[in-house]
Design a protein around this motif. Structure first.
Motif, PDB file in Angstrom:
ATOM      1  N   ASP A 112       0.831  -1.202   0.000  1.00 53.81           N
ATOM      2  CA  ASP A 112       0.000   0.000   0.000  1.00 53.81           C
ATOM      3  C   ASP A 112       0.867   1.254   0.000  1.00 53.81           C
ATOM      4  N   VAL A 113       2.003   1.162   0.702  1.00 58.02           N
ATOM      5  CA  VAL A 113       2.947   2.274   0.702  1.00 58.02           C
ATOM      6  C   VAL A 113       4.351   1.684   0.574  1.00 58.02           C
ATOM      7  N   THR A 114       5.206   2.316  -0.219  1.00 58.02           N
ATOM      8  CA  THR A 114       6.600   1.900  -0.265  1.00 58.02           C
ATOM      9  C   THR A 114       7.445   3.013   0.338  1.00 58.02           C
ATOM     10  N   VAL A 115       8.157   2.666   1.411  1.00 53.73           N
ATOM     11  CA  VAL A 115       9.075   3.637   1.999  1.00 53.73           C
ATOM     12  C   VAL A 115      10.446   3.391   1.385  1.00 53.73           C
ATOM     13  N   ILE A 116      10.975   4.396   0.690  1.00 53.32           N
ATOM     14  CA  ILE A 116      12.288   4.239   0.076  1.00 53.32           C
ATOM     15  C   ILE A 116      13.295   4.930   0.992  1.00 53.32           C
ATOM     16  N   VAL A 117      14.182   4.123   1.559  1.00 52.09           N
ATOM     17  CA  VAL A 117      15.177   4.687   2.467  1.00 52.09           C
ATOM     18  C   VAL A 117      16.405   5.073   1.649  1.00 52.09           C
ATOM     19  N   ALA A 118      16.830   6.321   1.762  1.00 46.26           N
ATOM     20  CA  ALA A 118      17.984   6.782   1.000  1.00 46.26           C
ATOM     21  C   ALA A 118      19.004   7.406   1.940  1.00 46.26           C
ATOM     22  N   ASP A 138       2.932   4.228  -7.222  1.00 43.31           N
ATOM     23  CA  ASP A 138       2.685   5.658  -7.079  1.00 43.31           C
ATOM     24  C   ASP A 138       2.337   6.041  -5.650  1.00 43.31           C
ATOM     25  N   LYS A 139       2.523   5.089  -4.723  1.00 45.91           N
ATOM     26  CA  LYS A 139       2.311   5.454  -3.325  1.00 45.91           C
ATOM     27  C   LYS A 139       3.619   5.227  -2.591  1.00 45.91           C
ATOM     28  N   ALA A 140       4.400   6.280  -2.474  1.00 42.10           N
ATOM     29  CA  ALA A 140       5.723   6.115  -1.889  1.00 42.10           C
ATOM     30  C   ALA A 140       6.081   7.293  -0.998  1.00 42.10           C
ATOM     31  N   VAL A 141       6.996   7.021  -0.061  1.00 40.12           N
ATOM     32  CA  VAL A 141       7.530   8.059   0.813  1.00 40.12           C
ATOM     33  C   VAL A 141       9.047   7.950   0.734  1.00 40.12           C
ATOM     34  N   LEU A 142       9.727   9.080   0.561  1.00 42.02           N
ATOM     35  CA  LEU A 142      11.184   9.029   0.603  1.00 42.02           C
ATOM     36  C   LEU A 142      11.640   9.323   2.026  1.00 42.02           C
ATOM     37  N   CYS A 143      12.368   8.362   2.586  1.00 46.14           N
ATOM     38  CA  CYS A 143      12.909   8.556   3.925  1.00 46.14           C
ATOM     39  C   CYS A 143      14.390   8.904   3.759  1.00 46.14           C
ATOM     40  N   LEU A 144      14.708  10.164   3.974  1.00 54.86           N
ATOM     41  CA  LEU A 144      16.101  10.617   3.848  1.00 54.86           C
ATOM     42  C   LEU A 144      16.813  10.306   5.150  1.00 54.86           C
ATOM     43  N   ASN A 145      17.493   9.165   5.180  1.00 53.60           N
ATOM     44  CA  ASN A 145      18.081   8.714   6.441  1.00 53.60           C
ATOM     45  C   ASN A 145      19.519   9.204   6.568  1.00 53.60           C
ATOM     46  N   LEU A 146      20.093   8.951   7.738  1.00 51.33           N
ATOM     47  CA  LEU A 146      21.467   9.331   8.048  1.00 51.33           C
ATOM     48  C   LEU A 146      21.657  10.843   7.974  1.00 51.33           C
ATOM     49  N   MET A 147      20.610  11.581   8.380  1.00 54.32           N
ATOM     50  CA  MET A 147      20.680  13.040   8.355  1.00 54.32           C
ATOM     51  C   MET A 147      21.746  13.568   9.310  1.00 54.32           C
ATOM     52  N   ASP A 165       9.946  17.850  -6.792  1.00 59.29           N
ATOM     53  CA  ASP A 165      10.524  17.227  -7.982  1.00 59.29           C
ATOM     54  C   ASP A 165      10.175  15.748  -8.084  1.00 59.29           C
ATOM     55  N   LEU A 166      10.173  15.073  -6.950  1.00 58.13           N
ATOM     56  CA  LEU A 166       9.903  13.637  -6.972  1.00 58.13           C
ATOM     57  C   LEU A 166       8.402  13.331  -6.959  1.00 58.13           C
ATOM     58  N   GLY A 167       7.634  14.292  -6.483  1.00 58.60           N
ATOM     59  CA  GLY A 167       6.185  14.086  -6.436  1.00 58.60           C
ATOM     60  C   GLY A 167       5.736  13.187  -5.302  1.00 58.60           C
ATOM     61  N   ILE A 168       6.593  12.971  -4.317  1.00 57.42           N
ATOM     62  CA  ILE A 168       6.218  12.164  -3.146  1.00 57.42           C
ATOM     63  C   ILE A 168       6.688  12.892  -1.887  1.00 57.42           C
ATOM     64  N   ALA A 192      -1.122   6.101   3.052  1.00 55.29           N
ATOM     65  CA  ALA A 192      -1.926   4.877   3.013  1.00 55.29           C
ATOM     66  C   ALA A 192      -3.409   5.210   2.950  1.00 55.29           C
ATOM     67  N   ASN A 193      -3.816   6.226   3.699  1.00 52.46           N
ATOM     68  CA  ASN A 193      -5.237   6.567   3.740  1.00 52.46           C
ATOM     69  C   ASN A 193      -5.667   7.518   2.628  1.00 52.46           C
ATOM     70  N   GLY A 194      -4.718   7.911   1.799  1.00 55.02           N
ATOM     71  CA  GLY A 194      -5.067   8.759   0.666  1.00 55.02           C
ATOM     72  C   GLY A 194      -5.173  10.232   0.996  1.00 55.02           C
ATOM     73  N   THR A 195      -4.766  10.625   2.215  1.00 54.95           N
ATOM     74  CA  THR A 195      -4.765  12.043   2.564  1.00 54.95           C
ATOM     75  C   THR A 195      -3.731  12.788   1.724  1.00 54.95           C
ATOM     76  N   ILE A 196      -2.564  12.121   1.546  1.00 51.37           N
ATOM     77  CA  ILE A 196      -1.559  12.675   0.647  1.00 51.37           C
ATOM     78  C   ILE A 196      -1.649  11.900  -0.655  1.00 51.37           C
ATOM     79  N   VAL A 197      -1.797  12.607  -1.773  1.00 53.18           N
ATOM     80  CA  VAL A 197      -1.814  11.936  -3.065  1.00 53.18           C
ATOM     81  C   VAL A 197      -0.487  12.207  -3.772  1.00 53.18           C
ATOM     82  N   CYS A 198       0.176  11.112  -4.196  1.00 56.45           N
ATOM     83  CA  CYS A 198       1.482  11.269  -4.826  1.00 56.45           C
ATOM     84  C   CYS A 198       1.326  11.447  -6.335  1.00 56.45           C
TER      85      CYS A 198
END
Lengths: 255, 471
Positions: A112-118, A138-147, A165-168, A192-198
């Motif tokens: 339902d959601v893909t968290v991409i850890v970068a 089209d349902k993804a979150v970018l997790c900018l890790n190691l900040m 730029d990424l649209g997520i 997941a609940n569609g509050t944010i649309v990517c």
């Protein structure tokens, strides 16, 4: 429910919502949403996984540490999430076993959601995989890790520009210190609940003859499977001659 | 949906693929990278240069250099081992005090007060309980020190550098460079090392890594090496050097094990496991300050306790067997004495003796009970006084007492050296054998991995004994 008496400002704010969060460990039955955790090797996926589930999966500072697909769960605002930690890969375009595991899950497991850890320190290199995943889902979150490391390296990332730029949605974290994890959970639930649309970025810099071919092919695919979100990616794979995708198309597994 | 339309799509894709030519994959990859560069240009800024990257690469230049790479590696290995050996002494003796000197007599008197028959009391308390207590007392402290130290190094980011240094050697022996990582894990526990081979993608190279992992001297064998080296090897040099000589000889055995690992990997890849060496990208991750307490906690839970639990599961029946063979008589000798007598001839050929061979058979479940078993069997076979009675495992408090018993049992310097060699080169413990089976799902490869080292052990100890006796 919590043993802490005094609540910090963070904990009382809507982002944190500690009362709504329950780490479920390995109890993943009757979940409402499936969340996949993807990313390059050595970006701290397992650390993010542990921070979300309360599990203590072994983490280590070397690439290729996660040898099996790990699953865990958490509950947030009465909704149950199953989290799947995928093996780290640099790309989804070749055919090694670990890449296949990751790709198959994104494609057939249909999270339902893909968290991409970068890794915030190596964003450009990490974007290679991010852009590929955005073609699939089209349902993804970018997790900018190691900040924390990025800060030490004097790297500044404009999260808003990046998100546009990424649209997520983009969430900055230092999972080792649990920083940004509450925000990540909140964002996952909103996607997941569609509050944010990517509106995920689609690969742009392709030569025009290829772009034409892709357009033609994906139009046909969309005609066949109305409402499909990753027709472009399927077109890419068909043009590459990926026998596994051709097979999946025939058996109808893709839709 | 109809099959026909899908066929149409596939046909169309074949046609288009023909039109756009061979460069599709490269073009697409380039396109992705160009997009990535554009995005990064707009949203990522670096202030004041990249200082830390330069520090990282400076450290890497030293620890992966041709000159210093190996010495630094051995130095770190030496320090980790030294801390493990020295640090484990105190908690080990405290645990031994508690479990063996306090709880054991208490259990014995408790058993006699409720009128438990002698055989049940012996079987359960002298057999099962003592074996388990031994494994905990001897195994827990070194593991509780070694695994966290190892995990700290791992967290810091040193392991990929080790893999980088050793890559060339592994490549020459036809194995995968990542075997360096699983080999290092094996120094803690071979069972854990075998599980860690999952990071190797190629089945052929993974099998090589599994079969040769036993050549990493595991935690259960360090105490044996250290004890024997201290008693016999330390004794041949002047006393001021004895502890250094002992430590060096133990490290020598560990390095010899690595040599055997490369040799066996090479032999396997040239014969039954022929194939190409696969290439892989090894990213050298940035150095990160380890999180001390968290590492301590997870390595204790994840590694130490799981491995310990499995050892206990296997040690309990072994304790029962030791007690039984020492207390069941055929005619007028116990099974143990009968077995020792029949192994003695073969043992002599190998520069060992029947007691050692029997001890290694009985101690298959856990290497850490080898020394107590040897002592117990020696006392019984030679009939000297000392110890606690038939089938009761014990370890003597002072090293002198241990040395006296072993010398009374006919031990020489040759016996000691060959025991150290055999401790390195023999079958893996049953925990590891079971793990190998679970990982390979193959009886054949499990048998190969179990028997191959014993055969090597027989050959090496036999040769050493023959050469020794020439002089």
């Amino acid at each position: 429910m919590d043993t802490k008496v005094v609540k910090s400002a963070c904990e009382t704010c809507g982002h944190f919502n500690a009362d709504g969060l329950k780490k479920l460990g390995i109890k993943t039955d009757n979940f409402d949403f499936v969340v996949a955790l993807a990313g390059n090797p050595n970006t701290g996926k397992s650390t993010v996984f542990n921070a979300l589930t309360g599990l203590r999966q072994h983490t280590g500072n070397w690439p290729g540490k996660t040898v099996t697909r790990a699953e865990g769960g958490f509950q947030y605002n009465e909704q149950k999430y199953k989290l799947v930690d995928l093996p780290g890969t640099y790309s989804l375009l070749s055919t090694s076993t670990d890449e296949e595991v990751a790709r198959d899950f994104l494609l057939f497991g249909r999270p339902d959601v893909t968290v991409i850890v970068a890794d915030a320190n190596r964003l450009e290199r990490n974007l290679n995989l991010v852009l590929q995943i955005l073609e699939i889902t089209d349902k993804a979150v970018l997790c900018l890790n190691l900040m924390d490391e990025a800060k030490r390296n004097n790297i500044v990332i404009e999260k808003r520009t990046l998100a546009r730029d990424l649209g997520i949605p983009v969430v900055a974290t230092s999972a080792r210190y649990n920083e940004g994890i509450p925000e990540l959970i909140q964002t996952i639930s909103e996607v997941a609940n569609g509050t944010i649309v990517c509106k995920p970025h689609r690969i742009k810099n392709v030569p025009s003859n290829i772009e034409k071919a892709v357009k033609k092919l994906s139009a046909e695919i969309e005609k066949e499977f109305p409402g499909i979100s990753n027709s472009r990616w399927i077109a890419f794979r068909l043009l590459e001659g990926d026998s596994q995708i051709i097979e999946a198309l025939k058996t109808g597994e893709l839709v | 949906m109809t099959k026909k339309n899908i066929e149409h799509i596939i046909e169309l894709s074949n046609e288009l693929r023909w039109q756009i030519g061979d460069d599709f994959h490269d073009n697409l990859t380039e396109g992705i990278y160009a997009d990535a560069a554009n995005i990064v240009k707009d949203s990522v800024h670096t202030e004041k240069g990249e200082k830390r990257f330069r520090l990282d690469s400076k450290i890497d230049k030293i620890v992966t250099s041709k000159t210093f790479g190996f010495p630094i590696m051995f130095l770190i290995l030496g320090v980790v081992l030294w801390l493990t050996i020295i640090g484990a002494n105190y908690p080990s003796s405290m645990l031994a005090n508690l479990l063996l000197d306090t709880i054991h007599p208490a259990l014995k008197s408790g058993a006699s007060s409720i009128g438990m028959p002698w055989w049940l009391d012996g079987f359960l308390i002298d057999g099962v309980y003592l074996a388990v207590a031994w494994v905990i007392a001897v195994m827990l402290p070194p593991m509780a020190i070694f695994f966290p130290l190892f995990t700290l190094l791992e967290d810091f980011g040193y392991l990929p550098r080790v893999a980088f240094n050793l890559d060339n050697l592994f490549k020459k022996s036809g194995a995968h460079g990542k075997q360096a990582l699983t080999m290092s894990m094996g120094f803690g526990c071979n069972a854990a090392g075998v599980v860690a081979t999952r990071i190797i993608d190629s089945p052929r190279e993974r099998l090589i890594a599994i079969i040769t992992n036993n050549f990493s001297l595991c935690n259960g064998r360090w105490p044996t090496q250290i004890l024997i080296a201290t008693i016999f090897i330390g004794a041949v040099v002047p006393s001021s050097f004895s502890s250094v000589a002992a430590l060096l000889s133990v490290i020598g055995i560990a390095v010899l094990g690595m040599a055997f690992m490369f040799l066996t990997s090479w032999a396997l890849s040239k014969t039954v496991l022929k194939g190409e060496v696969s290439t892989f990208n090894l990213e050298l991750p940035p150095y990160r300050p380890p999180r001390f307490w968290k590492t301590l906690y997870t390595s204790l839970i994840d590694r130490t306790l799981i491995v310990l639990w499995r050892a206990i599961v296997f040690a309990a029946p072994a304790g029962a067997v030791i007690w039984l063979i020492s207390n069941i008589f055929i005619g007028d000798v116990s099974i143990a004495v009968w077995l020792i007598d029949s192994f003695d001839g073969f043992g002599w050929l190998l520069g060992l003796n029947g007691v050692i061979l029997l001890a290694y058979i009985v101690a298959i479940p856990a290497n850490e009970i080898v020394i107590p078993t040897i002592l117990m069997l020696t006392v019984m076979a030679t009939g000297i006084s000392g110890g606690e009675g038939a089938g009761v495992m014990f370890e003597l408090d002072s090293m002198d007492a241990t040395a006296d018993i072993l010398k009374a049992g006919g031990w020489t310097l040759l016996t000691a050296i060959n025991l150290m060699l055999f401790s390195l080169l023999h079958n893996p413990c049953s925990t590891t054998i079971y793990t190998i089976y679970k990982e390979t799902k193959s009886t054949k490869w499990t048998v190969v991995a179990s028997v191959l080292p014993v055969i090597l052990g027989f050959i090496v100890t036999f040769l050493v004994a023959q050469i020794w006796r020439l002089f």
